[in-house]
Structures are given as structure tokens and as C-alpha cells.
Design a protein around this motif. Structure first.
Motif, PDB file in Angstrom:
ATOM      1  N   HIS A  50       0.815  -1.213   0.000  1.00 16.99           N
ATOM      2  CA  HIS A  50       0.000   0.000   0.000  1.00 16.99           C
ATOM      3  C   HIS A  50       0.853   1.270   0.000  1.00 16.99           C
ATOM      4  CE1 HIS A  50      -3.610  -2.334   0.420  1.00 16.99           C
ATOM      5  NE2 HIS A  50      -3.199  -2.888   1.539  1.00 16.99           N
ATOM      6  N   THR A  51       2.147   1.140  -0.144  1.00 14.42           N
ATOM      7  CA  THR A  51       3.012   2.310  -0.169  1.00 14.42           C
ATOM      8  C   THR A  51       2.910   3.013  -1.528  1.00 14.42           C
ATOM      9  OG1 THR A  51       4.918   1.060  -0.995  1.00 14.42           O
ATOM     10  CG2 THR A  51       4.621   1.168   1.404  1.00 14.42           C
ATOM     11  N   ASP A  52       3.243   4.291  -1.542  1.00 20.00           N
ATOM     12  CA  ASP A  52       3.228   5.050  -2.799  1.00 20.00           C
ATOM     13  C   ASP A  52       4.220   4.457  -3.791  1.00 20.00           C
ATOM     14  OD1 ASP A  52       1.327   6.750  -1.753  1.00 20.00           O
ATOM     15  OD2 ASP A  52       2.770   8.289  -1.160  1.00 20.00           O
ATOM     16  N   GLU A  53       5.358   3.997  -3.283  1.00 17.78           N
ATOM     17  CA  GLU A  53       6.392   3.434  -4.157  1.00 17.78           C
ATOM     18  C   GLU A  53       5.883   2.184  -4.865  1.00 17.78           C
ATOM     19  OE1 GLU A  53      11.201   2.660  -3.911  1.00 17.78           O
ATOM     20  OE2 GLU A  53       9.989   2.377  -2.110  1.00 17.78           O
ATOM     21  N   PHE A  54       5.161   1.335  -4.130  1.00 13.89           N
ATOM     22  CA  PHE A  54       4.612   0.130  -4.751  1.00 13.89           C
ATOM     23  C   PHE A  54       3.499   0.485  -5.724  1.00 13.89           C
ATOM     24  CE2 PHE A  54       1.961  -3.568  -5.252  1.00 13.89           C
ATOM     25  CZ  PHE A  54       2.851  -4.623  -5.260  1.00 13.89           C
ATOM     26  N   GLN A  55       2.595   1.365  -5.288  1.00 14.05           N
ATOM     27  CA  GLN A  55       1.441   1.719  -6.112  1.00 14.05           C
ATOM     28  C   GLN A  55       1.853   2.413  -7.402  1.00 14.05           C
ATOM     29  OE1 GLN A  55      -1.878   1.280  -5.685  1.00 14.05           O
ATOM     30  NE2 GLN A  55      -2.104   0.574  -3.584  1.00 14.05           N
ATOM     31  N   SER A  56       3.036   3.031  -7.413  1.00 19.86           N
ATOM     32  CA  SER A  56       3.501   3.673  -8.650  1.00 19.86           C
ATOM     33  C   SER A  56       3.888   2.641  -9.702  1.00 19.86           C
ATOM     34  CB  SER A  56       4.702   4.588  -8.354  1.00 19.86           C
ATOM     35  OG  SER A  56       5.841   3.826  -7.970  1.00 19.86           O
ATOM     36  N   ARG A  57       4.086   1.400  -9.273  1.00 17.81           N
ATOM     37  CA  ARG A  57       4.459   0.324 -10.193  1.00 17.81           C
ATOM     38  C   ARG A  57       3.320  -0.628 -10.481  1.00 17.81           C
ATOM     39  NH1 ARG A  57       8.585   2.318  -7.574  1.00 17.81           N
ATOM     40  NH2 ARG A  57      10.644   2.397  -8.566  1.00 17.81           N
ATOM     41  N   LEU A  58       2.403  -0.770  -9.520  1.00 12.33           N
ATOM     42  CA  LEU A  58       1.258  -1.649  -9.707  1.00 12.33           C
ATOM     43  C   LEU A  58       0.114  -1.132  -8.845  1.00 12.33           C
ATOM     44  CD1 LEU A  58      -0.066  -4.208 -10.821  1.00 12.33           C
ATOM     45  CD2 LEU A  58       0.926  -5.472  -8.902  1.00 12.33           C
ATOM     46  N   SER A  59      -0.977  -0.771  -9.492  1.00 14.18           N
ATOM     47  CA  SER A  59      -2.130  -0.248  -8.762  1.00 14.18           C
ATOM     48  C   SER A  59      -2.852  -1.375  -8.031  1.00 14.18           C
ATOM     49  CB  SER A  59      -3.092   0.447  -9.736  1.00 14.18           C
ATOM     50  OG  SER A  59      -4.241   0.907  -9.053  1.00 14.18           O
ATOM     51  N   VAL A  60      -3.151  -1.137  -6.745  1.00 12.48           N
ATOM     52  CA  VAL A  60      -3.819  -2.130  -5.914  1.00 12.48           C
ATOM     53  C   VAL A  60      -5.003  -1.470  -5.220  1.00 12.48           C
ATOM     54  CG1 VAL A  60      -3.579  -3.674  -3.922  1.00 12.48           C
ATOM     55  CG2 VAL A  60      -1.675  -3.402  -5.523  1.00 12.48           C
ATOM     56  N   ILE A  61      -6.187  -2.094  -5.311  1.00  8.08           N
ATOM     57  CA  ILE A  61      -7.359  -1.600  -4.605  1.00  8.08           C
ATOM     58  C   ILE A  61      -8.020  -2.754  -3.865  1.00  8.08           C
ATOM     59  CG2 ILE A  61      -7.770   0.259  -6.276  1.00  8.08           C
ATOM     60  CD1 ILE A  61     -10.081  -1.413  -7.412  1.00  8.08           C
ATOM     61  N   SER A  62      -8.887  -2.434  -2.930  1.00  5.05           N
ATOM     62  CA  SER A  62      -9.592  -3.457  -2.167  1.00  5.05           C
ATOM     63  C   SER A  62     -10.862  -3.884  -2.906  1.00  5.05           C
ATOM     64  CB  SER A  62      -9.959  -2.922  -0.786  1.00  5.05           C
ATOM     65  OG  SER A  62     -10.926  -1.886  -0.900  1.00  5.05           O
ATOM     66  N   THR A  63     -11.401  -5.018  -2.499  1.00  5.19           N
ATOM     67  CA  THR A  63     -12.686  -5.463  -3.051  1.00  5.19           C
ATOM     68  C   THR A  63     -13.769  -4.425  -2.767  1.00  5.19           C
ATOM     69  OG1 THR A  63     -12.126  -7.804  -2.844  1.00  5.19           O
ATOM     70  CG2 THR A  63     -14.461  -7.257  -2.934  1.00  5.19           C
ATOM     71  N   LYS A  64     -13.725  -3.850  -1.580  1.00  7.50           N
ATOM     72  CA  LYS A  64     -14.712  -2.832  -1.218  1.00  7.50           C
ATOM     73  C   LYS A  64     -14.647  -1.650  -2.179  1.00  7.50           C
ATOM     74  CE  LYS A  64     -16.350  -0.291   2.873  1.00  7.50           C
ATOM     75  NZ  LYS A  64     -16.394   1.069   2.305  1.00  7.50           N
ATOM     76  N   GLU A  65     -13.434  -1.192  -2.496  1.00  6.40           N
ATOM     77  CA  GLU A  65     -13.277  -0.090  -3.445  1.00  6.40           C
ATOM     78  C   GLU A  65     -13.805  -0.476  -4.821  1.00  6.40           C
ATOM     79  OE1 GLU A  65      -9.386   2.429  -2.783  1.00  6.40           O
ATOM     80  OE2 GLU A  65      -8.955   0.328  -2.305  1.00  6.40           O
ATOM     81  N   PHE A  66     -13.494  -1.694  -5.255  1.00  5.94           N
ATOM     82  CA  PHE A  66     -13.935  -2.139  -6.576  1.00  5.94           C
ATOM     83  C   PHE A  66     -15.456  -2.167  -6.655  1.00  5.94           C
ATOM     84  CE2 PHE A  66     -15.429  -5.426  -9.447  1.00  5.94           C
ATOM     85  CZ  PHE A  66     -14.781  -5.083 -10.637  1.00  5.94           C
ATOM     86  N   VAL A  67     -16.091  -2.736  -5.639  1.00  8.81           N
ATOM     87  CA  VAL A  67     -17.554  -2.850  -5.641  1.00  8.81           C
ATOM     88  C   VAL A  67     -18.200  -1.471  -5.629  1.00  8.81           C
ATOM     89  CG1 VAL A  67     -19.500  -3.585  -4.221  1.00  8.81           C
ATOM     90  CG2 VAL A  67     -17.626  -5.166  -4.665  1.00  8.81           C
ATOM     91  N   GLU A  68     -17.622  -0.548  -4.876  1.00  5.76           N
ATOM     92  CA  GLU A  68     -18.169   0.809  -4.837  1.00  5.76           C
ATOM     93  C   GLU A  68     -18.049   1.486  -6.195  1.00  5.76           C
ATOM     94  OE1 GLU A  68     -15.976   2.589  -1.677  1.00  5.76           O
ATOM     95  OE2 GLU A  68     -17.264   1.769  -0.078  1.00  5.76           O
ATOM     96  N   ARG A  69     -16.968   1.213  -6.926  1.00  5.43           N
ATOM     97  CA  ARG A  69     -16.755   1.834  -8.232  1.00  5.43           C
ATOM     98  C   ARG A  69     -17.578   1.161  -9.341  1.00  5.43           C
ATOM     99  NH1 ARG A  69     -10.179   2.431  -8.925  1.00  5.43           N
ATOM    100  NH2 ARG A  69      -9.718   3.340  -6.880  1.00  5.43           N
ATOM    101  N   GLU A  70     -17.567  -0.176  -9.347  1.00 10.14           N
ATOM    102  CA  GLU A  70     -18.075  -0.911 -10.502  1.00 10.14           C
ATOM    103  C   GLU A  70     -19.262  -1.819 -10.215  1.00 10.14           C
ATOM    104  OE1 GLU A  70     -17.011  -0.082 -13.257  1.00 10.14           O
ATOM    105  OE2 GLU A  70     -14.999   0.729 -12.972  1.00 10.14           O
ATOM    106  N   GLY A  71     -19.584  -2.041  -8.937  1.00  8.68           N
ATOM    107  CA  GLY A  71     -20.630  -3.001  -8.616  1.00  8.68           C
ATOM    108  C   GLY A  71     -22.011  -2.410  -8.443  1.00  8.68           C
ATOM    109  N   GLY A  72     -22.111  -1.092  -8.589  1.00 12.18           N
ATOM    110  CA  GLY A  72     -23.414  -0.440  -8.457  1.00 12.18           C
ATOM    111  C   GLY A  72     -24.336  -0.757  -9.624  1.00 12.18           C
ATOM    112  N   ARG A  73     -25.569  -0.318  -9.515  1.00 13.94           N
ATOM    113  CA  ARG A  73     -26.562  -0.620 -10.574  1.00 13.94           C
ATOM    114  C   ARG A  73     -26.155  -0.046 -11.924  1.00 13.94           C
ATOM    115  NH1 ARG A  73     -29.042   0.097  -5.742  1.00 13.94           N
ATOM    116  NH2 ARG A  73     -30.463  -1.572  -5.059  1.00 13.94           N
ATOM    117  N   ASP A  74     -25.396   1.048 -11.908  1.00 12.90           N
ATOM    118  CA  ASP A  74     -24.931   1.663 -13.153  1.00 12.90           C
ATOM    119  C   ASP A  74     -23.465   1.358 -13.426  1.00 12.90           C
ATOM    120  OD1 ASP A  74     -27.433   2.849 -13.536  1.00 12.90           O
ATOM    121  OD2 ASP A  74     -26.894   4.567 -12.284  1.00 12.90           O
ATOM    122  N   GLY A  75     -22.895   0.457 -12.636  1.00 10.51           N
ATOM    123  CA  GLY A  75     -21.484   0.136 -12.791  1.00 10.51           C
ATOM    124  C   GLY A  75     -21.224  -0.811 -13.947  1.00 10.51           C
ATOM    125  N   GLN A  76     -19.950  -1.039 -14.228  1.00  9.12           N
ATOM    126  CA  GLN A  76     -19.569  -1.926 -15.328  1.00  9.12           C
ATOM    127  C   GLN A  76     -19.881  -3.387 -15.003  1.00  9.12           C
ATOM    128  OE1 GLN A  76     -15.477  -1.426 -16.502  1.00  9.12           O
ATOM    129  NE2 GLN A  76     -15.736  -2.518 -18.426  1.00  9.12           N
TER     130      GLN A  76
END
Length: 351
Positions: A50-76
């Protein structure tokens, strides 16, 4: 170590294909449930992803973040209405029990239905070749190298393709028959060696244990080396040595033939040890008298011998096995348990 092996493979695949990793919810992890106050763990509890150095090389998100972004009724990838409540309740943390209100199965079912699920397992060999990716053909030389690398899995080679790359969501199953129980450097192959070396360095430099784990192990290594130097044993050019080490697996390893007696261990390794050299033993054997036949010849040390000195009681108890690997990796000579991924990782850390 089996979890770490899978983690490394998936992370390299994600980095090589420019994807974002969606971490599973925190859950009770196999052999990592010793912390009574913290039964649910995530990869970030052990590796600094979860460090900035790691995230600059590979983006990592939680399942909760993914569901909030894409799991809604209008999500992908909208959650089916009949499953919505169960999935949302299980995203922060889940249990591996079907009767639990936060069963991990709610999340797994959602992803298996929403995503493309590769039919890969430990027998698959994944090959990255630029020409094959761009045109669907591969040079004779690279095809030969790929088959040599993948043997005896050369009848199950999967070449990374544009079709795979275009899939918006990919989910890897972890059920029986579909686990990727293999080291990333043996599971996938890049025909361009400079790219392969890049991802090996990526794993080395970023998919390592937290500093807190290394600091505790470092205290033990220094204590062993100081005692070794008093006995006349010098360190090597990389600052290792001063003692020798072993990994003796005695627990639930399925390969019974490698569970040998302490006498056999001594007979096998004695020629690699010096007289009066300290032997550090990383082991899951609770009855330390098992090692008395070795103790008759060399002084032996265990992680518990440094409990107070290294402040191990103040750390997450799930860290202990990881600390053991680091200490064992710094020995002048090392002997381990065949078929054990724990031993395999120690050898890799030794370089």
C-alpha cells in the motif's frame, strides 16, 4: 508460503498486462491465524503493497473499493439484486464458512459470474512473446525456447494474447483443481530476457516482508553472528554466515518420506558443518528434544531462544514463520526439507 507463491504469480501477471489488482477481503488465512485479536488478515499485513512506491508500479485496490466503483446498478459489473446485500456485507472482511453472514463465497460467486475466468492451474505455462501477441505467430527460436522452459508442461502452453488483454475483468479461481501452486519464475516465461529480469527484480524489490519483520530477524542474525565470531567463525563478504542453519518441517507436510529422524538430519548435514559451529533450526516441531541427537555434536538454537532479546512477544504472532525464514537464510550453509515451499523460499533468499 503457498499463499505468497500464488500472490507473486498474480501480481507479476497484473504488472505485465498493465492491470489493477483487486485484493480479496481480509479473511482467515491458512496457517496465519495465530493472532487471536486479528483473525482476518490481508496481504498488506505482511507485504508493503500500500506504499506510494509500490502503487507507482502496480495499482492495488480493495474489493470494497472495486464494488463501490463498478458493482453499483450503473457500474460496469453490477451486483445482481438478489446477491447485493450479501456481497456488500462481505467486502470488508469475510469468513470461509458457508453458514457465516459474511461468507467469502458471496464474493467469489460474484467475481466468477462477472469476470473472465482463465482455465489455468499449476500445469499451465504462460508465455509472453511480443510477436505472438501482436501477430499471432512466433519465431522458431522463441517457440523452441518456450517449449524448453515449459517442459514437461509444453503441451499446456498459453501465450499471452490480445484477447486476454482486452478482457476488462479477470478472476483467478482458487478452488481445488485450479490453484496456481507454482513459483512465478517457473510458471511464466518472457522470451525477452530483459523483461523477465525486470519482473524478477520487481518481486525481489517490492514483494518482500514488512520492515518490522526484517528488523526483528536482523536482531537475531546479529546475535547469532556475534556468538559465532567469538568462536572464531567469520562473516562472508555479504555479511552472512557465522552460523549454519536448517529448516526441518515436521507438521502437516503431505510428503511423508521427507520426515526423517534427527539422526538422519545430522548424518546428512554434518560434513557441511564445522566443529563448534552453532546450528540455527527453523522448525514447526514443538518438542525440541527431537533434536537432541544433533545437540550432542553442535550447539543448537531456535527462534524461541531470542524471544525476549528480539521483542518477539510484541509482534504479530503470524510473523514468526517469516522471521524464521530470514534468520535461516543468513546461515553460512543451509539444509532444508525437500518439497517444502518454506525451504524453497529460504534458498531463494540466499540467492
Amino acid at each position: 508460503n503457498n499463499i505468497r507463491m500464488n500472490l507473486e504469480t498474480i501480481f507479476v501477471l497484473a504488472a505485465a498486462t498493465g492491470r489493477t489488482i483487486v485484493l480479496p477481503p481480509d479473511a482467515p488465512l491458512y496457517l496465519l491465524s495465530k493472532n487471536a485479536k486479528h483473525k482476518h488478515s490481508g496481504f498488506g499485513d505482511f507485504i508493503p503493497i500500500h506504499t506510494d512506491e509500490f502503487q507507482s508500479r502496480l495499482s492495488v485496490i480493495s474489493t470494497k473499493e472495486f464494488v463501490e466503483r463498478e458493482g453499483g446498478r450503473d457500474g460496469q459489473f453490477p451486483i445482481p439484486e438478489e446477491d447485493r446485500e450479501d456481497v456488500l456485507r462481505s467486502t470488508p472482511a469475510c469468513d470461509k464458512r458457508q453458514k457465516s453472514d459474511i461468507d467469502c463465497g458471496h464474493i467469489l460467486n460474484y467475481f466468477e459470474n462477472a469476470a473472465f475466468v482463465p482455465q489455468w492451474n499449476s500445469t499451465t505455462c504462460v508465455v509472453f512473446d511480443e510477436e505472438m501477441f501482436e501477430s499471432g505467430s512466433i519465431s522458431d527460436e522463441n517457440e523452441k525456447k518456450s517449449k524448453e522452459f515449459c517442459s514437461p508442461r509444453d503441451d499446456n502452453i498459453v501465450y499471452m494474447s490480445k484477447e486476454f488483454q482486452e478482457e476488462p475483468l479477470v478472476h483467478f479461481k482458487n478452488s481445488k483443481g485450479w490453484r496456481i501452486m507454482a513459483h512465478f519464475y517457473g510458471y511464466m516465461y518472457f522470451t525477452d530476457p530483459s523483461i523477465f529480469n525486470y519482473y524478477k527484480r520487481f518481486v525481489r524489490d517490492f514483494l518482500h516482508y514488512h520492515d518490522q519483520i526484517y528488523c526483528a530477524a536482523g536482531k537475531i542474525v546479529l546475535a547469532l553472528q556475534e556468538e559465532g565470531q567469538k568462536r572464531g567463525f567469520q562473516l562472508d563478504a555479504q555479511g552472512g554466515g557465522g552460523y549454519v542453519s536448517m529448516h526441518v518441517r515436521r507438521g502437516d507436510l503431505q510428503y511423508k518420506k521427507v520426515k526423517i529422524s534427527a539422526e538422519e538430519w545430522y548424518k546428512t548435514l554434518k560434513d557441511t558443518w564445522h566443529k563448534d559451529e552453532i546450528v540455527y533450526i527453523a522448525t514447526d516441531e514443538r518438542n525440541k528434544t527431537f533434536f537432541d541427537p544433533i545437540k550432542e555434536h553442535n550447539e543448537i538454537k531456535f527462534l524461541d531462544d531470542y524471544w525476549d532479546m528480539a521483542g518477539l512477544g510484541n509482534l504479530d504472532p503470524n510473523y514468526m514463520g517469516m522471521i524464521d525464514t530470514i534468520v535461516a537464510s543468513r546461515g553460512r550453509a543451509f539444509g532444508g526439507t525437500f518439497f517444502s515451499t518454506f525451504t524453497g523460499y529460504i534458498n531463494r533468499m540466499r540467492g
